[in-house]
Write a protein that holds these residues in place. Structure first.
Motif, PDB file in Angstrom:
ATOM      1  N   ILE A  19      22.916 -20.031  61.305  1.00 28.62           N
ATOM      2  CA  ILE A  19      22.745 -21.438  61.014  1.00 28.62           C
ATOM      3  C   ILE A  19      23.534 -21.861  59.202  1.00 28.62           C
ATOM      4  CG2 ILE A  19      22.648 -24.092  60.069  1.00 28.62           C
ATOM      5  CD1 ILE A  19      20.181 -23.637  62.667  1.00 28.62           C
ATOM      6  N   GLY A  20      22.890 -20.062  58.909  1.00 28.86           N
ATOM      7  CA  GLY A  20      23.499 -20.613  57.143  1.00 28.86           C
ATOM      8  C   GLY A  20      25.464 -19.852  57.192  1.00 28.86           C
ATOM      9  N   SER A  21      24.591 -18.924  57.606  1.00 28.48           N
ATOM     10  CA  SER A  21      25.923 -17.974  58.721  1.00 28.48           C
ATOM     11  C   SER A  21      27.279 -19.015  58.800  1.00 28.48           C
ATOM     12  CB  SER A  21      26.143 -16.204  58.612  1.00 28.48           C
ATOM     13  OG  SER A  21      25.143 -16.774  59.783  1.00 28.48           O
ATOM     14  N   ILE A  22      27.104 -18.786  59.289  1.00 30.87           N
ATOM     15  CA  ILE A  22      28.275 -20.263  59.422  1.00 30.87           C
ATOM     16  C   ILE A  22      28.618 -21.457  59.214  1.00 30.87           C
ATOM     17  CG2 ILE A  22      28.705 -22.164  62.476  1.00 30.87           C
ATOM     18  CD1 ILE A  22      27.184 -20.026  63.797  1.00 30.87           C
ATOM     19  N   THR A  23      27.205 -22.022  58.552  1.00 30.94           N
ATOM     20  CA  THR A  23      27.760 -22.935  57.202  1.00 30.94           C
ATOM     21  C   THR A  23      28.568 -22.411  55.532  1.00 30.94           C
ATOM     22  OG1 THR A  23      26.163 -24.247  57.899  1.00 30.94           O
ATOM     23  CG2 THR A  23      27.164 -24.918  55.762  1.00 30.94           C
ATOM     24  N   LEU A  24      28.189 -21.230  55.620  1.00 29.52           N
ATOM     25  CA  LEU A  24      28.956 -20.647  54.696  1.00 29.52           C
ATOM     26  C   LEU A  24      30.683 -19.925  54.658  1.00 29.52           C
ATOM     27  CD1 LEU A  24      26.210 -18.085  53.119  1.00 29.52           C
ATOM     28  CD2 LEU A  24      26.750 -20.618  52.009  1.00 29.52           C
ATOM     29  N   THR A  25      30.496 -19.857  56.364  1.00 29.84           N
ATOM     30  CA  THR A  25      31.915 -19.113  56.405  1.00 29.84           C
ATOM     31  C   THR A  25      32.964 -20.014  57.072  1.00 29.84           C
ATOM     32  OG1 THR A  25      30.704 -18.734  58.677  1.00 29.84           O
ATOM     33  CG2 THR A  25      31.204 -17.086  57.022  1.00 29.84           C
ATOM     34  N   LEU A  26      32.177 -21.220  57.198  1.00 29.91           N
ATOM     35  CA  LEU A  26      33.278 -23.143  57.983  1.00 29.91           C
ATOM     36  C   LEU A  26      33.920 -22.982  56.612  1.00 29.91           C
ATOM     37  CD1 LEU A  26      33.745 -24.345  60.550  1.00 29.91           C
ATOM     38  CD2 LEU A  26      32.050 -25.285  60.074  1.00 29.91           C
ATOM     39  N   LYS A  27      35.141 -22.853  57.231  1.00 33.39           N
ATOM     40  CA  LYS A  27      36.417 -23.616  56.005  1.00 33.39           C
ATOM     41  C   LYS A  27      37.186 -24.753  56.518  1.00 33.39           C
ATOM     42  CE  LYS A  27      37.304 -19.231  53.638  1.00 33.39           C
ATOM     43  NZ  LYS A  27      38.417 -18.388  53.279  1.00 33.39           N
ATOM     44  N   GLN A  28      36.787 -26.006  55.161  1.00 31.89           N
ATOM     45  CA  GLN A  28      37.342 -27.487  56.139  1.00 31.89           C
ATOM     46  C   GLN A  28      39.142 -27.342  55.767  1.00 31.89           C
ATOM     47  OE1 GLN A  28      35.916 -29.299  57.593  1.00 31.89           O
ATOM     48  NE2 GLN A  28      33.951 -28.681  57.980  1.00 31.89           N
TER      49      GLN A  28
END
Length: 203
Positions: free
Chosen positions: A162-171
């Motif tokens: 979850i942390g890796s997805i949150t860090l790599t997800l760009k708005q």
């Protein structure tokens, strides 16, 4: 017995060499390939120890999934490794001191009398588990004695994912997105203009 010892030293030397090449290769793709070589030889050591299930899991999970995923990520992402290596020298003194400390700790460990006394393997005291399958024994240990630790490791992996997805997800604000609710609420009479065109006139 001689063949067993030669196989052990052969696989172990390849593991040490490939592990050193993982951290010393300049090309990240080569590092991943050496990591796969390290996993394959580690599974060969498990086979020598009679743990064929662990060897199969190491090949299927780590080589077939994790290492290949690393390879695809490294090849698909446009990472500037020259920029990443610019600040490498400033951490060199700290890494050198840390390496010296680890070597001293290993030296104290191997030269201590307690370690030498326990390093003698007494095969006669080992329990006879020839009647129990390797897979069944591992499952029994994981889901009885180490059940909470096994579930905790799964929870840690979930949090890391979850942390890796949150860090790599760009708005991205400039990206055009499809809003399904707006499309469903569109009136056909206002969105479609009907025109009667004579044959041969065109638009």
């Amino acid at each position: 017995m001689i063949l067993y010892n030669l196989s052990f030293y052969l696989f172990s030397s390849v593991i040490v060499f490939s592990a050193l090449m993982v951290i010393s290769s300049k090309n990240p793709v080569h590092s991943v390939l050496f990591l796969i070589l390290c996993f394959v030889n580690s599974s060969a050591l498990f086979i020598l120890l009679g743990a064929e299930f662990l060897a199969m899991i190491l090949i299927v999970v780590y080589v077939g999934a994790v290492a290949v995923l690393f390879l695809f990520v490294v090849m698909m992402l446009d990472i500037n490794f020259v920029e990443l290596r610019k600040g490498f020298l400033q951490y060199m003194p700290f890494g050198f001191v840390l390496g010296i400390v680890l070597l001293l700790e290993f030296g104290f460990l191997f030269l201590s009398k307690n370690f030498n006394s326990y390093s003698i393997v007494k095969y006669a005291e080992f329990p006879i588990i020839s009647n129990i399958e390797n897979t069944k024994l591992i499952g029994y240990e994981l889901y009885t004695n180490y059940f909470f630790l096994f579930q905790l490791s799964g929870l840690l992996l979930l949090v890391a994912m979850i942390g890796s997805i949150t860090l790599t997800l760009k708005q991205r604000t400039k990206m055009k997105k499809q809003i399904i609710s707006d499309q469903n609420n569109v009136d056909a009479d206002s969105a479609i203009i009907k025109k009667k065109i004579k044959l041969g006139d065109g638009l």
